[in-house]
Design a protein around this motif. Sequence first.
Motif, short mmCIF file in Angstrom:
data_model
loop_
_atom_site.label_atom_id
_atom_site.label_comp_id
_atom_site.label_asym_id
_atom_site.label_seq_id
_atom_site.Cartn_x
_atom_site.Cartn_y
_atom_site.Cartn_z
N TYR A 13 47.33 39.31 -19.99
CA TYR A 13 46.49 40.42 -19.53
C TYR A 13 47.39 41.53 -19.00
O TYR A 13 48.45 41.25 -18.44
CB TYR A 13 45.55 39.96 -18.43
CG TYR A 13 44.47 39.00 -18.90
CD1 TYR A 13 43.43 39.43 -19.72
CD2 TYR A 13 44.50 37.66 -18.54
CE1 TYR A 13 42.45 38.55 -20.16
CE2 TYR A 13 43.52 36.77 -18.95
CZ TYR A 13 42.50 37.23 -19.77
OH TYR A 13 41.53 36.36 -20.19
N GLN A 14 46.97 42.75 -19.17
CA GLN A 14 47.72 43.93 -18.71
C GLN A 14 49.18 43.87 -19.15
O GLN A 14 50.09 43.94 -18.33
CB GLN A 14 47.66 44.03 -17.17
CG GLN A 14 46.24 44.14 -16.64
CD GLN A 14 46.06 43.42 -15.31
OE1 GLN A 14 46.97 42.86 -14.72
NE2 GLN A 14 44.83 43.43 -14.82
N ALA A 23 48.12 34.48 -18.77
CA ALA A 23 47.07 33.48 -18.50
C ALA A 23 47.29 32.24 -19.36
O ALA A 23 47.06 31.13 -18.90
CB ALA A 23 45.70 34.09 -18.77
N GLY A 44 42.29 29.21 -12.05
CA GLY A 44 43.40 30.08 -12.44
C GLY A 44 44.32 29.46 -13.49
O GLY A 44 45.27 30.11 -13.95
N ALA A 45 44.05 28.24 -13.90
CA ALA A 45 44.93 27.55 -14.87
C ALA A 45 44.87 28.17 -16.26
O ALA A 45 45.82 28.06 -17.04
CB ALA A 45 44.54 26.07 -14.95
N GLY A 46 43.75 28.84 -16.57
CA GLY A 46 43.61 29.46 -17.89
C GLY A 46 42.46 28.89 -18.71
O GLY A 46 42.31 29.22 -19.89
N LYS A 47 41.60 28.08 -18.08
CA LYS A 47 40.52 27.41 -18.82
C LYS A 47 39.53 28.40 -19.44
O LYS A 47 39.17 28.27 -20.60
CB LYS A 47 39.76 26.44 -17.90
CG LYS A 47 40.63 25.38 -17.25
CD LYS A 47 39.81 24.45 -16.36
CE LYS A 47 39.09 25.14 -15.22
NZ LYS A 47 39.98 25.76 -14.23
N SER A 48 39.10 29.38 -18.63
CA SER A 48 38.12 30.35 -19.15
C SER A 48 38.73 31.18 -20.27
O SER A 48 38.07 31.47 -21.27
CB SER A 48 37.64 31.30 -18.06
OG SER A 48 37.11 30.56 -17.02
N THR A 49 39.97 31.57 -20.07
CA THR A 49 40.66 32.35 -21.10
C THR A 49 40.71 31.56 -22.41
O THR A 49 40.40 32.09 -23.48
CB THR A 49 42.09 32.70 -20.62
OG1 THR A 49 42.00 33.39 -19.38
CG2 THR A 49 42.81 33.56 -21.64
P1 ADP Z 1 40.44 29.34 -14.99
O1 ADP Z 1 39.27 29.49 -15.88
O2 ADP Z 1 41.23 28.10 -15.26
O3 ADP Z 1 40.09 29.48 -13.53
P2 ADP Z 1 41.23 31.93 -16.05
O4 ADP Z 1 41.39 31.75 -17.50
O5 ADP Z 1 39.99 32.56 -15.55
O6 ADP Z 1 41.48 30.53 -15.32
O7 ADP Z 1 42.43 32.79 -15.50
C1 ADP Z 1 43.81 32.53 -15.83
C2 ADP Z 1 44.68 33.60 -15.19
O8 ADP Z 1 44.43 34.86 -15.84
C3 ADP Z 1 44.41 33.82 -13.71
O9 ADP Z 1 45.65 34.15 -13.10
C4 ADP Z 1 43.48 35.00 -13.70
O10 ADP Z 1 43.61 35.72 -12.49
C5 ADP Z 1 43.99 35.81 -14.88
N1 ADP Z 1 42.95 36.64 -15.52
C6 ADP Z 1 41.80 36.19 -16.10
N2 ADP Z 1 41.09 37.21 -16.63
C7 ADP Z 1 41.81 38.33 -16.39
C8 ADP Z 1 41.64 39.73 -16.70
N3 ADP Z 1 40.57 40.16 -17.38
N4 ADP Z 1 42.60 40.59 -16.29
C9 ADP Z 1 43.68 40.15 -15.64
N5 ADP Z 1 43.91 38.88 -15.32
C10 ADP Z 1 43.01 37.97 -15.70
#
Ligand code: ADP
Length: 234
Positions: A13-14, A23, A44-49
């Motif tokens: 991201y960014q 992520a 914050g592990a990256g599961k949603s991503t």
């Molecule tokens: P989880 O689902 O395991 O909690 P995420 O996939 O939500 O983890 O996030 C993984 C990392 O990416 C975290 O550090 C989160 O802050 C970062 N992150 C997620 N979405 C964004 C975004 N749109 N912009 C910047 N950073 C992001």
Amino acid sequence: MTLLQLHHVQRTYQPNSTHPVQALKDISFDVQLGEYIAIMGESGAGKSTLLNIIATLEKASGGEVILNKQNLSHFTADEAARFRREHLAFVFQHFNLLDSLSNRDNIYLPLVLASQPLKLMQERIVPLIQSLHIEKIIDRYPNDISGGQQQRIAIARALITHPNLILADEPTGALDSNTSQEILALFDHINKKGQTILMVTHSAAAASHAKRTIFIKDGRIYHELYRGNDSYSA
Ligand code: ADP
Ligand code: ADP
């Protein structure tokens, strides 16, 4: 048969900022048709991503994702939307039903949006009503039923499209433990009938239903467990 392949998937991201967020750093795994997999890891592990990339809602920054023999990295937004409708279904923590529609119409909705004929919906809902035990609530509204019942309706809505893959994001996260067990028993049942399931969960009890658990941390897979007949083995 291999349904899904992730090959060195990265997501930053960014990327052009002074603080890019990696992520996903390097994720590779395959999913065979009919598997039931849990993904675990801290916040914050990256599961949603990871789930969003498999869902074609987000694109990987590097590596490849191949689902049902198609390379998701090459899709335009329109192609991704069509692919999503045809191949994937979602089950969410908070059910995401529309309160203004009856439970039956919520279940029909994905086929309505895909312009399918009513006859097909009426045919497909019959076995779902039976196997998900929703006869008594089918013509009520989401506001009028319990959380566990709402999740049953959401599972029916997922199954009615005959998806290749169900993506479940904390499907028991909003349910008490008895109701969670009922929903997990349903997932067991639909997996036994051949449905492939990929479930993100914080719950070890939920993950123990999956035959395989992938642990991710800091954008990488750090552990994987396969459940044998009675016990886990690494
Ligand atoms: P989880 O689902 O395991 O909690 P995420 O996939 O939500 O983890 O996030 C993984 C990392 O990416 C975290 O550090 C989160 O802050 C970062 N992150 C997620 N979405 C964004 C975004 N749109 N912009 C910047 N950073 C992001
Ligand atoms: P949880 O820690 O989610 O309650 P358990 O205590 O049943 O799950 O742990 C299951 C296995 O997974 C243990 O061997 C544990 O050490 C390992 N594990 C390590 N880190 C994590 C993590 N971040 N999330 C889930 N399980 C983890």
